[in-house]
Design a protein around this motif. Structure first.
Motif, PDB file in Angstrom:
ATOM      1  N   GLU A   1      -0.779   9.000   1.689  1.00 53.20           N
ATOM      2  CA  GLU A   1      -1.003  10.408   2.017  1.00 53.20           C
ATOM      3  C   GLU A   1      -2.257  10.592   2.864  1.00 53.20           C
ATOM      4  OE1 GLU A   1       1.246  12.049  -2.032  1.00 53.20           O
ATOM      5  OE2 GLU A   1      -0.941  12.079  -1.909  1.00 53.20           O
ATOM      6  N   LYS A   2      -3.309   9.867   2.539  1.00 53.06           N
ATOM      7  CA  LYS A   2      -4.553   9.961   3.293  1.00 53.06           C
ATOM      8  C   LYS A   2      -4.366   9.519   4.740  1.00 53.06           C
ATOM      9  CE  LYS A   2      -9.399   8.467   3.147  1.00 53.06           C
ATOM     10  NZ  LYS A   2     -10.403   7.665   2.400  1.00 53.06           N
ATOM     11  N   GLN A   3      -3.520   8.493   4.939  1.00 60.38           N
ATOM     12  CA  GLN A   3      -3.303   7.954   6.281  1.00 60.38           C
ATOM     13  C   GLN A   3      -2.181   8.673   7.035  1.00 60.38           C
ATOM     14  OE1 GLN A   3      -3.154   3.582   6.407  1.00 60.38           O
ATOM     15  NE2 GLN A   3      -4.252   3.521   4.465  1.00 60.38           N
ATOM     16  N   GLY A   4      -1.569   9.646   6.392  1.00 59.24           N
ATOM     17  CA  GLY A   4      -0.490  10.387   7.041  1.00 59.24           C
ATOM     18  C   GLY A   4       0.787   9.592   7.192  1.00 59.24           C
ATOM     19  N   LEU A   5       1.033   8.668   6.270  1.00 65.25           N
ATOM     20  CA  LEU A   5       2.215   7.808   6.336  1.00 65.25           C
ATOM     21  C   LEU A   5       3.257   8.260   5.312  1.00 65.25           C
ATOM     22  CD1 LEU A   5       0.357   4.369   6.583  1.00 65.25           C
ATOM     23  CD2 LEU A   5       1.321   5.719   8.445  1.00 65.25           C
ATOM     24  N   VAL A   6       3.680   9.517   5.433  1.00 66.04           N
ATOM     25  CA  VAL A   6       4.568  10.113   4.437  1.00 66.04           C
ATOM     26  C   VAL A   6       5.937  10.453   5.012  1.00 66.04           C
ATOM     27  CG1 VAL A   6       4.898  12.095   2.916  1.00 66.04           C
ATOM     28  CG2 VAL A   6       2.648  10.999   3.065  1.00 66.04           C
ATOM     29  N   VAL A   7       5.975  11.128   6.128  1.00 61.79           N
ATOM     30  CA  VAL A   7       7.233  11.646   6.673  1.00 61.79           C
ATOM     31  C   VAL A   7       8.183  10.512   7.054  1.00 61.79           C
ATOM     32  CG1 VAL A   7       8.286  13.020   8.511  1.00 61.79           C
ATOM     33  CG2 VAL A   7       6.089  13.724   7.523  1.00 61.79           C
ATOM     34  N   SER A   8       9.408  10.608   6.546  1.00 61.68           N
ATOM     35  CA  SER A   8      10.466   9.622   6.847  1.00 61.68           C
ATOM     36  C   SER A   8      10.015   8.191   6.578  1.00 61.68           C
ATOM     37  CB  SER A   8      10.923   9.750   8.310  1.00 61.68           C
ATOM     38  OG  SER A   8      11.532  10.993   8.519  1.00 61.68           O
ATOM     39  N   ASN A   9       9.223   8.006   5.538  1.00 56.28           N
ATOM     40  CA  ASN A   9       8.726   6.673   5.187  1.00 56.28           C
ATOM     41  C   ASN A   9       9.374   6.224   3.884  1.00 56.28           C
ATOM     42  OD1 ASN A   9       7.304   4.380   4.507  1.00 56.28           O
ATOM     43  ND2 ASN A   9       5.305   5.227   4.985  1.00 56.28           N
ATOM     44  N   TRP A  10      10.329   5.316   4.002  1.00 53.30           N
ATOM     45  CA  TRP A  10      11.075   4.888   2.821  1.00 53.30           C
ATOM     46  C   TRP A  10      10.169   4.260   1.771  1.00 53.30           C
ATOM     47  CZ3 TRP A  10      11.868   0.168   0.453  1.00 53.30           C
ATOM     48  CH2 TRP A  10      11.388  -0.967   1.130  1.00 53.30           C
ATOM     49  N   MET A  11       9.103   3.592   2.208  1.00 50.25           N
ATOM     50  CA  MET A  11       8.266   2.911   1.235  1.00 50.25           C
ATOM     51  C   MET A  11       7.373   3.868   0.465  1.00 50.25           C
ATOM     52  SD  MET A  11       8.186   0.187  -0.118  1.00 50.25           S
ATOM     53  CE  MET A  11       7.348  -1.151  -0.895  1.00 50.25           C
ATOM     54  N   TYR A  12       6.983   4.958   1.098  1.00 52.67           N
ATOM     55  CA  TYR A  12       6.223   5.977   0.370  1.00 52.67           C
ATOM     56  C   TYR A  12       7.073   6.564  -0.754  1.00 52.67           C
ATOM     57  CZ  TYR A  12       4.214  10.546  -0.713  1.00 52.67           C
ATOM     58  OH  TYR A  12       3.724  11.645  -1.364  1.00 52.67           O
ATOM     59  N   ILE A  13       8.284   6.974  -0.430  1.00 50.11           N
ATOM     60  CA  ILE A  13       9.140   7.577  -1.450  1.00 50.11           C
ATOM     61  C   ILE A  13       9.513   6.553  -2.526  1.00 50.11           C
ATOM     62  CG2 ILE A  13      11.319   7.163  -0.233  1.00 50.11           C
ATOM     63  CD1 ILE A  13      12.328   9.787  -1.229  1.00 50.11           C
ATOM     64  N   ASN A  14       9.647   5.305  -2.133  1.00 47.65           N
ATOM     65  CA  ASN A  14       9.961   4.260  -3.100  1.00 47.65           C
ATOM     66  C   ASN A  14       8.802   4.049  -4.077  1.00 47.65           C
ATOM     67  OD1 ASN A  14      11.979   1.994  -3.708  1.00 47.65           O
ATOM     68  ND2 ASN A  14      10.015   0.945  -3.667  1.00 47.65           N
ATOM     69  N   THR A  15       7.579   4.098  -3.549  1.00 46.63           N
ATOM     70  CA  THR A  15       6.408   3.936  -4.405  1.00 46.63           C
ATOM     71  C   THR A  15       6.242   5.141  -5.323  1.00 46.63           C
ATOM     72  OG1 THR A  15       5.359   2.673  -2.618  1.00 46.63           O
ATOM     73  CG2 THR A  15       3.949   3.390  -4.425  1.00 46.63           C
ATOM     74  N   MET A  16       6.539   6.329  -4.821  1.00 44.88           N
ATOM     75  CA  MET A  16       6.541   7.519  -5.668  1.00 44.88           C
ATOM     76  C   MET A  16       7.551   7.380  -6.801  1.00 44.88           C
ATOM     77  SD  MET A  16       4.449  10.075  -4.987  1.00 44.88           S
ATOM     78  CE  MET A  16       5.367  11.502  -5.590  1.00 44.88           C
ATOM     79  N   THR A  17       8.704   6.820  -6.489  1.00 52.05           N
ATOM     80  CA  THR A  17       9.732   6.620  -7.506  1.00 52.05           C
ATOM     81  C   THR A  17       9.266   5.612  -8.545  1.00 52.05           C
ATOM     82  OG1 THR A  17      11.452   7.095  -5.885  1.00 52.05           O
ATOM     83  CG2 THR A  17      12.142   5.980  -7.896  1.00 52.05           C
ATOM     84  N   ALA A  18       8.608   4.556  -8.095  1.00 52.32           N
ATOM     85  CA  ALA A  18       8.047   3.565  -9.021  1.00 52.32           C
ATOM     86  C   ALA A  18       7.045   4.227  -9.954  1.00 52.32           C
ATOM     87  CB  ALA A  18       7.379   2.438  -8.233  1.00 52.32           C
ATOM     88  N   LEU A  19       6.236   5.115  -9.402  1.00 55.68           N
ATOM     89  CA  LEU A  19       5.250   5.816 -10.225  1.00 55.68           C
ATOM     90  C   LEU A  19       5.935   6.687 -11.275  1.00 55.68           C
ATOM     91  CD1 LEU A  19       2.346   6.704 -10.818  1.00 55.68           C
ATOM     92  CD2 LEU A  19       2.549   8.375  -8.958  1.00 55.68           C
ATOM     93  N   GLY A  20       6.988   7.407 -10.868  1.00 53.71           N
ATOM     94  CA  GLY A  20       7.723   8.216 -11.827  1.00 53.71           C
ATOM     95  C   GLY A  20       8.320   7.389 -12.950  1.00 53.71           C
ATOM     96  N   GLN A  21       8.879   6.247 -12.599  1.00 50.17           N
ATOM     97  CA  GLN A  21       9.461   5.374 -13.619  1.00 50.17           C
ATOM     98  C   GLN A  21       8.387   4.814 -14.551  1.00 50.17           C
ATOM     99  OE1 GLN A  21      11.723   2.805 -10.819  1.00 50.17           O
ATOM    100  NE2 GLN A  21      13.514   3.444 -11.981  1.00 50.17           N
ATOM    101  N   ALA A  22       7.225   4.512 -13.991  1.00 49.82           N
ATOM    102  CA  ALA A  22       6.135   3.987 -14.820  1.00 49.82           C
ATOM    103  C   ALA A  22       5.629   5.058 -15.784  1.00 49.82           C
ATOM    104  CB  ALA A  22       5.002   3.488 -13.930  1.00 49.82           C
ATOM    105  N   TYR A  23       5.548   6.295 -15.311  1.00 46.52           N
ATOM    106  CA  TYR A  23       5.165   7.384 -16.219  1.00 46.52           C
ATOM    107  C   TYR A  23       6.165   7.499 -17.366  1.00 46.52           C
ATOM    108  CZ  TYR A  23       1.551   9.535 -13.190  1.00 46.52           C
ATOM    109  OH  TYR A  23       0.422   9.812 -12.473  1.00 46.52           O
ATOM    110  N   GLU A  24       7.446   7.453 -17.032  1.00 45.40           N
ATOM    111  CA  GLU A  24       8.465   7.587 -18.075  1.00 45.40           C
ATOM    112  C   GLU A  24       8.424   6.418 -19.042  1.00 45.40           C
ATOM    113  OE1 GLU A  24      13.227   8.618 -18.574  1.00 45.40           O
ATOM    114  OE2 GLU A  24      12.411   8.179 -16.582  1.00 45.40           O
ATOM    115  N   ALA A  25       8.209   5.213 -18.518  1.00 49.57           N
ATOM    116  CA  ALA A  25       8.179   4.016 -19.363  1.00 49.57           C
ATOM    117  C   ALA A  25       6.997   4.016 -20.325  1.00 49.57           C
ATOM    118  CB  ALA A  25       8.131   2.761 -18.497  1.00 49.57           C
TER     119      ALA A  25
END
Length: 251
Positions: free
Chosen positions: A189-213
């Motif tokens: 987010e700080k580097q502006g690497l968010v829009v249409s970035n599959w790896m950003y959304i994938n890492t966000m998903t990993a974070l969500g799963q880690a919170y749930e776990a």
């Protein structure tokens, strides 16, 4: 919907379209289409784009080779999740040849070191018995990546993956994994690497799963809702992870 349609655990694993400068990232002719393929679980389209990149990559450009490695990375992770191990091994071999060559030229490149550790982890994913002698080797590369650059996105993703998937008896800790995923997300987010970035959304998903776990359900809910808000057509979260979490927790 079968989870193997998506980039699975080792991509949560997985890679980053991190280039040496943000301008190079925004100018990539593949970024938007790769994101669309990922968000809809269309790995046949990913394969086509990846091989177009492979044919056109400039072997003298570190930036372009890192981009290709990231596509190999995502595809290899999907192959492992789909138990297509023979083909996964082919892409591990192709990727490591590029990584090793680049590391010979730039031995202290933190992103390359993180990728090296990740590809060794892929090999463990195919043959778990190899963890005995490859696990420490993988972590040496990942730890060196973070030592050289504590803010390196790929290094923090791989450290988070290691903490998340490694058994606790061997040092795994899902709570600690969250720390590294958050650090990677903030750097995106700080580097502006968010829009249409599959790896950003994938890492966000990993974070969500880690919170749930780790039973941090409200944080997981907020994380998934942020993903849906920013990326409204991401099928894995919208159609599977989020509704399943709500059902399991009576929300």
């Amino acid at each position: 919907m079968e989870r193997q349609k998506y980039i699975t655990r080792f991509v949560i694993v997985i890679s980053i379209l991190l280039f040496s400068v943000q301008l190079g990232f925004s100018q990539s002719p593949y970024r938007d289409q790769i994101y669309k393929a990922y968000s809809r679980g269309k790995m046949d389209k990913w394969y086509e784009l990846m091989h177009s990149c492979e044919k056109n990559v400039n072997s003298n450009s570190l930036e372009e080779q890192l981009e290709l490695i990231s596509y190999y990375y995502g595809y290899t992770a999907w192959l492992i999740g789909a138990e297509k191990y023979d083909t996964a091994e082919e892409y591990i071999d192709k990727s490591e040849k590029i990584i090793d060559k680049l590391l010979d030229e730039s031995p202290e490149n933190a992103t390359l070191l993180a990728y090296k550790g990740a590809y060794i982890a892929f090999t463990i994913g195919i043959s778990n018995f190899k963890a005995v002698y490859l696990g420490r080797r993988s972590m040496r590369y990942i730890d060196k990546s973070i030592e050289l650059d504590p803010e390196n996105i790929q290094g923090n993703i791989e450290k988070g993956n290691s903490m998340y998937y490694r058994p606790s008896v061997f040092g795994g800790d899902k709570t600690k994994a969250i720390k590294y995923y958050i650090k990677a997300v903030k750097s995106f987010e700080k580097q502006g690497l968010v829009v249409s970035n599959w790896m950003y959304i994938n890492t966000m998903t990993a974070l969500g799963q880690a919170y749930e776990a780790t039973d941090q359900i409200q944080l997981a809910k907020l994380c998934y809702e942020k993903i849906i808000r920013i990326f409204p057509n991401f099928m894995w979260v919208e159609d599977e992870l989020y509704p399943d979490m709500l059902k399991r927790n009576n929300l």
